[in-house]
Motif scaffolding. Structure first.
Motif, PDB file in Angstrom:
ATOM      1  N   GLN A 142      45.068  34.474  31.589  1.00  0.00           N
ATOM      2  CA  GLN A 142      45.440  34.358  32.998  1.00  0.00           C
ATOM      3  C   GLN A 142      46.692  35.173  33.316  1.00  0.00           C
ATOM      4  O   GLN A 142      46.804  35.759  34.393  1.00  0.00           O
ATOM      5  CB  GLN A 142      45.662  32.889  33.368  1.00  0.00           C
ATOM      6  N   ARG A 145      45.655  38.681  33.757  1.00  0.00           N
ATOM      7  CA  ARG A 145      44.937  38.819  35.030  1.00  0.00           C
ATOM      8  C   ARG A 145      45.923  38.882  36.192  1.00  0.00           C
ATOM      9  O   ARG A 145      45.716  39.634  37.146  1.00  0.00           O
ATOM     10  CB  ARG A 145      43.971  37.653  35.216  1.00  0.00           C
ATOM     11  N   PRO A 168      37.405  41.697  40.571  1.00  0.00           N
ATOM     12  CA  PRO A 168      37.041  40.274  40.663  1.00  0.00           C
ATOM     13  C   PRO A 168      37.868  39.349  39.763  1.00  0.00           C
ATOM     14  O   PRO A 168      37.974  38.149  40.044  1.00  0.00           O
ATOM     15  CB  PRO A 168      35.567  40.267  40.240  1.00  0.00           C
ATOM     16  N   LEU A 171      44.212  37.870  39.629  1.00  0.00           N
ATOM     17  CA  LEU A 171      44.661  36.499  39.841  1.00  0.00           C
ATOM     18  C   LEU A 171      46.019  36.470  40.538  1.00  0.00           C
ATOM     19  O   LEU A 171      47.038  36.785  39.926  1.00  0.00           O
ATOM     20  CB  LEU A 171      44.762  35.766  38.494  1.00  0.00           C
ATOM     21  N   PRO A 183      40.260  38.378  45.480  1.00  0.00           N
ATOM     22  CA  PRO A 183      39.692  37.400  44.546  1.00  0.00           C
ATOM     23  C   PRO A 183      40.752  36.434  44.038  1.00  0.00           C
ATOM     24  O   PRO A 183      41.933  36.773  43.943  1.00  0.00           O
ATOM     25  CB  PRO A 183      39.136  38.281  43.413  1.00  0.00           C
ATOM     26  N   TRP A 184      40.291  35.228  43.720  1.00  0.00           N
ATOM     27  CA  TRP A 184      41.234  34.216  43.244  1.00  0.00           C
ATOM     28  C   TRP A 184      40.455  33.141  42.498  1.00  0.00           C
ATOM     29  O   TRP A 184      40.275  32.033  42.984  1.00  0.00           O
ATOM     30  CB  TRP A 184      42.002  33.617  44.407  1.00  0.00           C
ATOM     31  N   ASP A 185      39.963  33.463  41.326  1.00  0.00           N
ATOM     32  CA  ASP A 185      39.172  32.519  40.533  1.00  0.00           C
ATOM     33  C   ASP A 185      39.987  32.127  39.309  1.00  0.00           C
ATOM     34  O   ASP A 185      39.899  32.750  38.252  1.00  0.00           O
ATOM     35  CB  ASP A 185      37.843  33.161  40.122  1.00  0.00           C
ATOM     36  N   ARG A 186      40.797  31.080  39.463  1.00  0.00           N
ATOM     37  CA  ARG A 186      41.678  30.661  38.373  1.00  0.00           C
ATOM     38  C   ARG A 186      40.897  30.153  37.170  1.00  0.00           C
ATOM     39  O   ARG A 186      41.373  30.210  36.041  1.00  0.00           O
ATOM     40  CB  ARG A 186      42.627  29.559  38.872  1.00  0.00           C
ATOM     41  N   GLU A 187      39.695  29.650  37.391  1.00  0.00           N
ATOM     42  CA  GLU A 187      38.924  29.027  36.313  1.00  0.00           C
ATOM     43  C   GLU A 187      38.018  30.005  35.569  1.00  0.00           C
ATOM     44  O   GLU A 187      37.330  29.603  34.633  1.00  0.00           O
ATOM     45  CB  GLU A 187      38.079  27.878  36.880  1.00  0.00           C
ATOM     46  N   ALA A 188      37.992  31.259  35.957  1.00  0.00           N
ATOM     47  CA  ALA A 188      37.167  32.239  35.242  1.00  0.00           C
ATOM     48  C   ALA A 188      37.637  32.343  33.795  1.00  0.00           C
ATOM     49  O   ALA A 188      38.828  32.194  33.492  1.00  0.00           O
ATOM     50  CB  ALA A 188      37.265  33.599  35.925  1.00  0.00           C
TER      51      ALA A 188
END
Length: 266
Positions: A142, A145, A168, A171, A183-188
């Motif tokens: 993270q 990212r 994509p 973060l 994009p903002w997918d903390r759980e990827a």
């Protein structure tokens, strides 16, 4: 459990009220007055304490991590003392606020060398460990990212003029307000190699900008008013690049700290 969502409680008075275990997210406490309050065990992240005054307080077993300017404790501005001690411990830290193009090139070379060692260290860990959070901080992946997001924001968008340079897996920081199209997918859970592929592309682009940098370009101003982030009117190139240096320096320090914790089984 009582919930207050999107309500204006301006001027409300709380007296002899228990708010133990409460959660405050995107709450404005500007100009609030607190007297005889118990903040034992409180955890604060992403907060602004500008122009705060605290009198008759007890600060025991306190940990503070953040930007310090004009922080006066018992009549002593501790910010310069903390800054000097950090520079003593990490002499290269002083090189992260350069004023000329050669200074930026020297700082970037230091960061590239340091990050090479940190990535090599992280690569020896099992992949699952690189997705682990230590003390509720970002995992190693993270962190990378987020740095990809930072370089895209401050170099690709602000300096190079790409209004939407995102990948994509980028973060933003946790307390960011959120924007359409970013994009903002903390759980990827991408692999280290996936994230490093993006990072190398971004770092190469930052490196090219810095390699060809002149003092005149540093003093130039850029403006980005398109929807998204960052949005600034007449910000100097120097300030954009300083943000990148600070992000790279501080997050590597955090990453090294957390890798040590993982090695120790914490």
């Amino acid at each position: 459990m009582i919930e207050f969502r999107e309500q204006d409680l301006t001027g409300a008075r709380f007296e002899r009220v228990s708010l133990r275990g409460s959660t405050f997210t995107q709450v404005a406490l500007n100009d609030a007055s607190m007297r005889a309050v118990d903040l034992t065990g409180v955890q604060v992240r992403g907060a602004l304490f500008n122009r705060c005054r605290m009198r008759g307080v007890e600060l025991v077993d306190i940990e503070i991590s953040g930007e310090l300017q004009n922080v006066v404790v018992n009549g002593v501005d501790i910010a310069p003392l903390v800054d000097a001690e950090l520079n003593r411990r990490m002499p290269d830290r002083m090189r992260m606020r350069p004023d000329d193009s050669d200074g930026f090139r020297a700082a970037w070379a230091i960061l590239e060398r340091l990050w090479e060692g940190t990535v090599a260290r992280a690569s020896a860990f099992p992949e699952a460990a690189l997705h682990r959070s230590v003390d509720d901080e970002w995992s190693f992946i993270q962190t990378l990212r987020h740095l990809n997001f930072a370089s895209a924001a401050w170099v690709d968008r602000m300096i190079l003029g790409n209004a939407s340079p995102w990948h994509p897996l980028d973060l933003p920081w946790d307390e960011a307000p959120g924007w359409d199209g970013i994009p903002w997918d903390r759980e990827a859970r991408p692999s280290l190699d996936e994230v490093l592929t993006v990072r190398r592309e971004r770092q190469d682009r930052v490196g090219r900008v810095i390699a060809s940098l002149t003092d005149e370009q540093l003093a130039a101003e850029v403006t980005r008013t398109e929807p998204g982030w960052p949005r600034f009117d007449r910000l100097r190139v120097k300030e954009c690049l300083r943000v990148v240096l600070t992000e790279e320096w501080e997050h590597r320090r955090y990453a090294e700290r957390d890798l040590t914790a993982l090695e120790e089984g914490n």
